[in-house]
Design a protein around this motif. Structure first.
Motif, PDB file in Angstrom:
ATOM      1  N   SER B  98       0.824  -1.203   0.000  1.00 40.43           N
ATOM      2  CA  SER B  98       0.000   0.000   0.000  1.00 40.43           C
ATOM      3  C   SER B  98       0.858   1.254   0.000  1.00 40.43           C
ATOM      4  N   ALA B  99       2.140   1.106   0.337  1.00 41.80           N
ATOM      5  CA  ALA B  99       3.026   2.263   0.296  1.00 41.80           C
ATOM      6  C   ALA B  99       3.196   2.781  -1.129  1.00 41.80           C
ATOM      7  N   LEU B 100       2.826   1.944  -2.093  1.00 36.33           N
ATOM      8  CA  LEU B 100       2.973   2.367  -3.481  1.00 36.33           C
ATOM      9  C   LEU B 100       1.816   3.233  -3.956  1.00 36.33           C
ATOM     10  N   ILE B 101       0.785   3.370  -3.122  1.00 33.59           N
ATOM     11  CA  ILE B 101      -0.388   4.138  -3.557  1.00 33.59           C
ATOM     12  C   ILE B 101      -0.006   5.573  -3.951  1.00 33.59           C
ATOM     13  N   PRO B 102       0.705   6.309  -3.090  1.00 32.22           N
ATOM     14  CA  PRO B 102       1.015   7.697  -3.480  1.00 32.22           C
ATOM     15  C   PRO B 102       1.848   7.787  -4.756  1.00 32.22           C
ATOM     16  N   VAL B 103       2.762   6.861  -4.946  1.00 37.81           N
ATOM     17  CA  VAL B 103       3.635   6.991  -6.111  1.00 37.81           C
ATOM     18  C   VAL B 103       2.889   6.672  -7.406  1.00 37.81           C
ATOM     19  N   LEU B 106       1.034   9.679  -8.203  1.00 40.16           N
ATOM     20  CA  LEU B 106       1.968  10.673  -8.730  1.00 40.16           C
ATOM     21  C   LEU B 106       2.210  10.450 -10.219  1.00 40.16           C
ATOM     22  N   TRP B 107       2.332   9.194 -10.599  1.00 33.70           N
ATOM     23  CA  TRP B 107       2.631   8.878 -11.990  1.00 33.70           C
ATOM     24  C   TRP B 107       1.408   8.909 -12.882  1.00 33.70           C
TER      25      TRP B 107
END
Lengths: 258, 242, 268
Positions: B98-103, B106-107
């Motif tokens: 879930s840490a990948l949600i912001p990135v 962003l993309w």
């Protein structure tokens, strides 16, 4: 020579990944916004560490997820034992656990915030709600699967029925229960971060979502690195704890004779 | 009737709200929730958002399965790939996906793309690990038997290694399926403008709690039924295991 | 005594009396299985008796009933006059797969029964050490079961059971999980131990040679449902190290194998 290279392979690939990141970011194929340089990200982490922000966020996230994890361990193991020892508990909990297991329990987050507000309590509760399932399932499987000859031997040697739970069932079940804990810990971390992202505020999740709202790309990537390291560290600690507690387990020992 | 306790819990729920033991603002009654579900279905909100979610989840999972399975088997087959990619996989496994949600936001912004990418990245890992373990567990004796019967190296991969890996792979996909739901709901709750997770948040902010509860339960049961259906569908594959 | 021909004599009080016992397994899913049917048996003190029969004939079940692990539903079992109520250290049991506590060392395993007896710590240590040395495991006191070979594990299990000085030994195919060479060694050791300290032994096995080698009396059981088909006295001189080659031995094995063969075929 080939063997030496294979041994060093993990470090080589990590360094290669880091180098690839840095070079790719510098190459201009993507904008610094899409992929900031590794050096920039590391600088940001350093700055956050110096200003104390990193420790604040990390500490908060760890506090919430670990507290939730501990509660779910106590709750989960107790419920698991209750299910195997008590008919009514099994009748009541078995369907609830098996139905609840595959459900995306994170969907209940808005309900939990409705009932418990936007502070630590709701985040920790969400963690417990999610992490308790693998613990219960593992405990039920472990305590139900204790070899009956072990129990019979203990009784044969004079153990009273009520001593069996503590002296035989629990140690025999421990390896599988530990495995359940090792599954539950990453879940606790994931859920805590999602809850933090939803509610904002202090914590690694909150910091990352704020960074993304401000299009602060190095901030977002810094968060990823920080969480990855935290997650990796926790998993390694768990593995260490397992080796210590289960020193007697075949997987840990070398044979004494051929 | 294995699920009788659940039925009893449902009745208990209705009872405690109807008798006023809990405020209707905090806990809408079961009947309220059911009628809200019907209303959402009738007015189409359920279907449009449901379709969006299903599309994202399906696409992400499908990509994860294909790429993950191939990668896992390659890692098991060639030691060089294993030695270099393996530690990366092991290091990335404990990272909360879930840490990948912001990135991903962003993309790719708030739309479908970020969700599909998130699910692809997150679910690839369990599939890869399962394919790897499954392929690894293929007994050397089976491979040698096939070779001595005239199979080429590539054919052995297809005829022997893949079927041996299948049970483990099936389990890995089951994990990925559950993870798909989690990542989908998580990202839609936080950063979306459509989808079932978004609908939950939207209804919650609007104070329409009976409908909010309704969608939460719909999502929860979707996850449950998806898992049960998957188990049914894959029973034959696992049948030959002892 | 050199020759171990058992002479129970008139009026010897029987230590174990099994009277018309039947037992049915009722699994939660599936059909009921009648494992034992109307079995009656008497065993005198210090007798070495083998229970022999094909797989599934209920011989282990009979052992578990005597041991108090399964409830006696039909018929009666009396140990020294008292009906069997529960498991206890007076009837020591040894299982095929050792059932050692994997989280305890050899020493801790052997001490377990002594702890339950409430002995003083030094007495526990002393007796445990004596027992460990008697079975030949000196030097392995601090090893964990997973570090031991099959034969060593069974010795440890034996030491653990003998430590509490049981009045009889119930052995459930104890050497079944060992390789042939280890099994032969363990059989000799068991005989040696028994000769030093004669105890009642009820030994379950499916191996005719093993039964004839070890036991004074071999009770042959039928295929399921288990009934007692025949009882044969072995009458062999066990002090003879080459007993395996003696004609008397071969004859006995032949005699008993003929009794068992049909039952073995039936249970296939």
């Amino acid at each position: 020579m080939a063997r030496v290279i294979l041994r060093l392979a993990p470090w080589i690939s990590l360094l290669a990944l880091a180098a690839a990141w840095e070079l790719f970011a510098r190459s201009g194929a993507v904008t610094p916004f899409m992929l900031p340089r590794l050096s920039v990200v590391l600088e940001r982490i350093g700055a956050d560490a110096a200003s104390g922000e990193l420790w604040q966020n990390l500490g908060m996230t760890l506090y919430r997820s670990l507290l939730g994890f501990l509660i779910s361990v106590v709750l989960g193991v107790s419920l698991g034992f209750a299910v195997t020892q008590n008919r009514f508990a099994r009748w009541l909990l078995d369907p609830l656990v098996s139905a609840g297991f595959p459900m995306p329990k994170i969907a209940f987050l808005p309900i939990i915030t409705l009932w418990l507000g936007f502070h630590d309590l709701s985040k920790i509760s969400m963690v417990v709600f999610d992490a308790v399932f693998p613990v219960v399932t593992a405990t039920i499987a472990a305590t139900g699967g204790v070899e009956r000859h072990l129990l019979w031997s203990a009784r044969n040697l004079g153990a009273r029925p009520r001593e069996l739970l503590r002296e035989v069932v629990f140690p025999a079940a421990l390896p599988q229960i530990m495995t359940g804990l090792q599954v539950a810990l990453p879940i606790a971390l994931i859920v805590c971060i999602v809850a933090e992202m939803k509610m904002g505020g202090i914590g690694l999740g909150g910091a990352m979502i704020t960074a993304s709202r401000f299009a602060d790309s190095p901030g977002v990537f810094a968060g990823i690195v920080e969480i990855a390291v935290a997650g990796y560290g926790l998993v390694k600690l768990m593995a260490l704890a397992r080796r210590r507690l289960l020193a007697w387990h075949p997987e840990a020992l070398a044979p004494a004779t051929v | 009737m294995k699920y009788l306790p659940i039925l009893l819990c449902a009745l208990l729920w209705e009872a405690i709200v109807q008798f006023g033991l809990v405020s209707r603002d905090l806990l809408p009654s079961l009947s309220d929730v059911l009628s809200a579900t019907w209303k959402l279905a009738r007015e189409g909100d359920l279907w449009t958002n449901g379709a969006a979610s299903l599309y994202r989840g399906g696409a992400g999972l499908a990509l994860a399965i294909i790429v993950g399975a191939v990668l896992g088997i390659l890692m098991a087959w060639w030691r060089a790939v294993d030695a270099f990619v393996g530690p990366l996989v092991e290091a990335l496994y404990p990272m909360p996906k879930s840490a990948l949600i912001p990135v991903t936001v962003l993309w790719l912004g708030f739309g479908d793309g970020s969700k599909i990418l998130l699910i692809f990245l997150g679910c690839m890992l369990p599939v890869t690990l399962a394919a790897y373990n499954g392929a690894r567990s293929c007994e050397q004796a089976l491979v040698w038997s096939a070779r001595s019967l005239g199979a080429s190296r590539l054919r052995v991969l297809w005829d022997v290694v893949l079927p041996s890996a299948l049970p483990e792979l099936v389990n890995g996909v089951r994990t990925a399926l559950a993870l798909t739901f989690v990542l989908l709901v998580s990202s839609e709750l936080i950063v979306a403008r459509a989808g079932l997770g978004y609908l939950i948040g939207f209804l919650g902010e609007g104070g329409v709690y009976d409908a909010m509860f309704a969608v939460v339960l719909v999502v929860a049961f979707l996850g449950f039924f998806a898992d049960r259906l998957y188990q049914r569908a894959t029973r034959r594959v696992l049948a030959w295991r002892e | 005594m050199n020759k171990f021909i058992f002479d129970s004599g008139e009026g010897t009080v029987k230590q174990i009396v099994v009277d018309g016992v039947s037992h049915t397994y009722r699994p939660p899913r599936g059909r009921e299985v009648l494992a034992l049917e109307d079995v009656s048996l008497e065993i005198a003190p210090r007798e070495f008796v083998a229970l022999l029969g094909p797989s599934g004939c209920g011989k282990s079940t009979l052992l578990y009933l005597i041991g108090g692990f399964l409830p006696v539903e039909k018929g009666a079992i009396r140990i020294e006059g008292q009906p069997v109520a529960a498991p206890g250290p007076d009837r020591g049991i040894v299982f095929q797969h050792f059932a050692l506590f994997p989280w305890k060392t050899v020493r801790a395993n052997v001490r377990y029964g002594l702890e339950k007896m409430g002995l003083a710590r030094e007495e526990q240590e002393r007796r445990a050490q004596a027992q460990i040395e008697m079975v030949g495991l000196k030097g392995f006191e601090e090893s964990y079961p997973s570090q031991l070979s099959g034969g060593m594990k069974q010795r440890a299990a034996l030491a653990r059971t003998l430590a509490v000085d049981p009045r009889m030994l119930l052995m459930d195919e104890p050497f079944g999980a060992l390789d042939a060479q280890t099994r032969g060694l363990m059989q000799s050791e068991l005989l040696a131990i028994w000769q030093r300290r004669p105890t009642t032994v009820l030994f379950v096995t499916h191996d005719v040679q093993e039964a004839v080698l070890l036991a004074q009396r071999v009770v042959v059981m039928s295929a399921r449902p288990g009934r007692i088909k025949a009882t044969v006295e072995t009458r062999l001189d066990r002090s003879d190290p080459h007993i395996y080659r003696s004609p008397a031995f071969a004859e006995k094995v032949d005699e008993i194998w003929n009794l068992v063969r049909d039952e073995a075929i039936k249970s296939q």
